[in-house]
Design a protein around this motif. Structure first.
Motif, PDB file in Angstrom:
ATOM      1  N   SER A 236       1.964  11.608  32.031  1.00 14.79           N
ATOM      2  CA  SER A 236       1.379  11.241  30.743  1.00 14.79           C
ATOM      3  C   SER A 236       1.301  12.421  29.780  1.00 14.79           C
ATOM      4  O   SER A 236       1.155  12.237  28.568  1.00 14.79           O
ATOM      5  CB  SER A 236      -0.016  10.637  30.936  1.00 14.79           C
ATOM      6  N   TRP A 237       1.408  13.649  30.302  1.00 17.18           N
ATOM      7  CA  TRP A 237       1.373  14.814  29.422  1.00 17.18           C
ATOM      8  C   TRP A 237       2.557  14.821  28.458  1.00 17.18           C
ATOM      9  O   TRP A 237       2.503  15.452  27.407  1.00 17.18           O
ATOM     10  CB  TRP A 237       1.350  16.111  30.240  1.00 17.18           C
ATOM     11  N   LEU A 238       3.625  14.121  28.802  1.00 20.56           N
ATOM     12  CA  LEU A 238       4.779  14.030  27.911  1.00 20.56           C
ATOM     13  C   LEU A 238       4.445  13.280  26.621  1.00 20.56           C
ATOM     14  O   LEU A 238       5.140  13.427  25.609  1.00 20.56           O
ATOM     15  CB  LEU A 238       5.946  13.341  28.621  1.00 20.56           C
ATOM     16  N   LEU A 239       3.380  12.466  26.655  1.00 20.18           N
ATOM     17  CA  LEU A 239       2.963  11.745  25.453  1.00 20.18           C
ATOM     18  C   LEU A 239       2.431  12.685  24.385  1.00 20.18           C
ATOM     19  O   LEU A 239       2.275  12.284  23.224  1.00 20.18           O
ATOM     20  CB  LEU A 239       1.882  10.713  25.811  1.00 20.18           C
ATOM     21  N   VAL A 240       2.144  13.924  24.760  1.00 14.82           N
ATOM     22  CA  VAL A 240       1.674  14.909  23.783  1.00 14.82           C
ATOM     23  C   VAL A 240       2.696  15.075  22.656  1.00 14.82           C
ATOM     24  O   VAL A 240       2.330  15.235  21.487  1.00 14.82           O
ATOM     25  CB  VAL A 240       1.413  16.269  24.476  1.00 14.82           C
ATOM     26  N   ILE A 241       3.986  14.996  22.983  1.00 16.37           N
ATOM     27  CA  ILE A 241       5.039  15.220  21.985  1.00 16.37           C
ATOM     28  C   ILE A 241       5.003  14.163  20.876  1.00 16.37           C
ATOM     29  O   ILE A 241       4.916  14.517  19.691  1.00 16.37           O
ATOM     30  CB  ILE A 241       6.415  15.276  22.668  1.00 16.37           C
ATOM     31  N   PRO A 242       5.050  12.846  21.197  1.00 17.02           N
ATOM     32  CA  PRO A 242       4.978  11.875  20.090  1.00 17.02           C
ATOM     33  C   PRO A 242       3.650  11.900  19.359  1.00 17.02           C
ATOM     34  O   PRO A 242       3.607  11.654  18.145  1.00 17.02           O
ATOM     35  CB  PRO A 242       5.212  10.530  20.786  1.00 17.02           C
ATOM     36  N   VAL A 243       2.562  12.194  20.071  1.00 15.49           N
ATOM     37  CA  VAL A 243       1.262  12.265  19.396  1.00 15.49           C
ATOM     38  C   VAL A 243       1.266  13.378  18.356  1.00 15.49           C
ATOM     39  O   VAL A 243       0.841  13.191  17.208  1.00 15.49           O
ATOM     40  CB  VAL A 243       0.121  12.484  20.409  1.00 15.49           C
ATOM     41  N   LEU A 244       1.773  14.555  18.738  1.00 15.84           N
ATOM     42  CA  LEU A 244       1.823  15.682  17.806  1.00 15.84           C
ATOM     43  C   LEU A 244       2.749  15.396  16.628  1.00 15.84           C
ATOM     44  O   LEU A 244       2.442  15.773  15.484  1.00 15.84           O
ATOM     45  CB  LEU A 244       2.272  16.952  18.522  1.00 15.84           C
ATOM     46  N   MET A 245       3.865  14.734  16.877  1.00 17.87           N
ATOM     47  CA  MET A 245       4.787  14.440  15.788  1.00 17.87           C
ATOM     48  C   MET A 245       4.169  13.451  14.799  1.00 17.87           C
ATOM     49  O   MET A 245       4.305  13.613  13.576  1.00 17.87           O
ATOM     50  CB  MET A 245       6.098  13.884  16.346  1.00 17.87           C
ATOM     51  N   LEU A 246       3.483  12.426  15.308  1.00 23.38           N
ATOM     52  CA  LEU A 246       2.826  11.474  14.417  1.00 23.38           C
ATOM     53  C   LEU A 246       1.720  12.155  13.618  1.00 23.38           C
ATOM     54  O   LEU A 246       1.584  11.923  12.405  1.00 23.38           O
ATOM     55  CB  LEU A 246       2.247  10.311  15.229  1.00 23.38           C
ATOM     56  N   GLN A 247       0.949  12.992  14.276  1.00 19.49           N
ATOM     57  CA  GLN A 247      -0.120  13.685  13.566  1.00 19.49           C
ATOM     58  C   GLN A 247       0.444  14.667  12.538  1.00 19.49           C
ATOM     59  O   GLN A 247      -0.123  14.831  11.455  1.00 19.49           O
ATOM     60  CB  GLN A 247      -1.035  14.429  14.548  1.00 19.49           C
ATOM     61  N   PHE A 248       1.562  15.303  12.868  1.00 18.12           N
ATOM     62  CA  PHE A 248       2.183  16.222  11.915  1.00 18.12           C
ATOM     63  C   PHE A 248       2.625  15.473  10.656  1.00 18.12           C
ATOM     64  O   PHE A 248       2.438  15.965   9.534  1.00 18.12           O
ATOM     65  CB  PHE A 248       3.368  16.939  12.561  1.00 18.12           C
ATOM     66  N   VAL A 249       3.224  14.301  10.810  1.00 14.42           N
ATOM     67  CA  VAL A 249       3.636  13.512   9.649  1.00 14.42           C
ATOM     68  C   VAL A 249       2.414  13.125   8.816  1.00 14.42           C
ATOM     69  O   VAL A 249       2.423  13.226   7.575  1.00 14.42           O
ATOM     70  CB  VAL A 249       4.416  12.257  10.089  1.00 14.42           C
ATOM     71  N   PHE A 250       1.352  12.699   9.492  1.00 12.10           N
ATOM     72  CA  PHE A 250       0.113  12.360   8.779  1.00 12.10           C
ATOM     73  C   PHE A 250      -0.433  13.576   8.042  1.00 12.10           C
ATOM     74  O   PHE A 250      -0.805  13.498   6.864  1.00 12.10           O
ATOM     75  CB  PHE A 250      -0.927  11.832   9.767  1.00 12.10           C
ATOM     76  N   ASN A 251      -0.510  14.731   8.729  1.00 14.13           N
ATOM     77  CA  ASN A 251      -1.059  15.935   8.126  1.00 14.13           C
ATOM     78  C   ASN A 251      -0.227  16.396   6.926  1.00 14.13           C
ATOM     79  O   ASN A 251      -0.779  16.872   5.930  1.00 14.13           O
ATOM     80  CB  ASN A 251      -1.126  17.066   9.156  1.00 14.13           C
ATOM     81  N   THR A 252       1.094  16.260   7.034  1.00 13.60           N
ATOM     82  CA  THR A 252       1.959  16.658   5.932  1.00 13.60           C
ATOM     83  C   THR A 252       1.704  15.788   4.710  1.00 13.60           C
ATOM     84  O   THR A 252       1.614  16.290   3.580  1.00 13.60           O
ATOM     85  CB  THR A 252       3.433  16.572   6.349  1.00 13.60           C
ATOM     86  N   GLY A 253       1.582  14.480   4.915  1.00 13.17           N
ATOM     87  CA  GLY A 253       1.269  13.587   3.798  1.00 13.17           C
ATOM     88  C   GLY A 253      -0.082  13.916   3.188  1.00 13.17           C
ATOM     89  O   GLY A 253      -0.232  13.916   1.954  1.00 13.17           O
TER      90      GLY A 253
END
Length: 305
Positions: free
Chosen positions: A177-194
């Protein structure tokens, strides 16, 4: 012999043909906003500048401190230590979680929220704090808030290494489940950028927003379950069901819940809310795309006046 100055009426044909001449020879208004598709292409063309600028800002951030880059990790860890003493020891808000569970629960929440908080604080000053660069060079202005959000992502990646050490030391061993860190970070990065793009446009017009934002972020911190299981505490306080749904759907809480689930699995006192993945994707797309378009619409006004 004296030159004859043409009467104003003689200028009219030349002035009337100016637009046609500009169109014929491919001239455009200086600083005019390009079409959205062209703007995206220009921004992609500056991707190397964005990466280099964010790395340079990250390196220069702690050059005056003796510990240097150590503060990238030490700052959120010290914040977590303060929150542990206040909320975990003095106020005992951990609600049945032992130390081995509460410490990674808290550190994860602090690191994830700090990612969003730092992106917002950097974004609000992205234009107003770099007016010299904005006025001196021609480039897509979105490159600045995007680079600041990328800088915060790079800083978080350093912190994640420490978070993994904290998890392992508390008995949470690596798992799939630690691999889920990657999509979570990418989604949060897109949100943070917006979010950074929205605040950059607002901050360029109202610089005082940078003084108000820390108070807004502090309120958001307490409303996102960083230091305590949010839904569990709301239910214990007999909060209305609609309020629980609204509070658990706030984007900071969504990304914190997902990261905790990825690293720690299901927690009895902090279960993963229903539809959390669609919420995470929805927030990222809505704020990421919406923030980009909102920033682009004011492109020609940045650095003027």
């Amino acid at each position: 012999m004296t030159d004859t100055i043409p009467a104003p009426r003689d200028w009219a044909p030349a002035q009337g043909n100016a637009a046609e001449l500009a169109e014929k020879y491919g001239l455009s208004v200086s600083g005019a906003r390009p079409p959205l598709g062209e703007y995206v292409r220009q921004l992609w063309g500056r991707r190397h500048f964005i990466a280099a600028f964010s790395s340079a800002k990250l390196t220069a951030q702690y050059t005056q401190a003796k510990l240097g880059q150590v503060w990238q990790v030490a700052t959120p860890l010290l914040n977590a230590l303060v929150y542990f003493f206040i909320f975990g020891v003095l106020m005992n808000t951990r609600r049945g979680m032992n130390t081995e569970t509460y410490v990674p629960f808290l550190v994860t929440g602090v690191f994830v929220f700090t990612f969003t908080q730092s992106s917002a604080m950097a974004g609000v000053r992205a234009i107003s704090g770099n007016l010299g660069l904005v006025r001196a060079l021609h480039f897509p202005r979105a490159a600045l808030p995007v680079s600041f959000a990328l800088q915060q992502l790079q800083q978080l990646l350093y912190s994640m290494l420490v978070l993994f050490v904290v998890l392992i030391s508390c008995g949470h061993m690596p798992k799939a489940s630690w691999l889920l860190v990657i999509p979570v970070l990418m989604l949060q990065f897109v949100f943070n950028t917006g979010l950074a793009l929205v605040l950059a446009r607002m901050g360029s017009k109202t610089p005082d927003l940078a003084q108000l934002l820390p108070f807004i972020m502090r309120t958001w911190l307490y409303a996102s379950g960083v230091m305590y299981p949010l839904v569990y505490n709301l239910k214990r306080a007999h909060a209305a069901p609609w309020l629980i749904d609204v509070m658990s759907a706030n984007p900071a809480a969504v990304y914190i819940d997902l990261m905790r689930y990825a690293l720690m699995g299901h927690l009895k006192t902090s279960p993963l809310p229903h539809h959390v993945w669609p919420l995470a994707v929805g927030w990222a797309l809505a704020v990421g795309i919406g923030g980009f378009v909102y920033f682009w619409k004011a492109e020609e006004r940045y650095g003027r006046g």
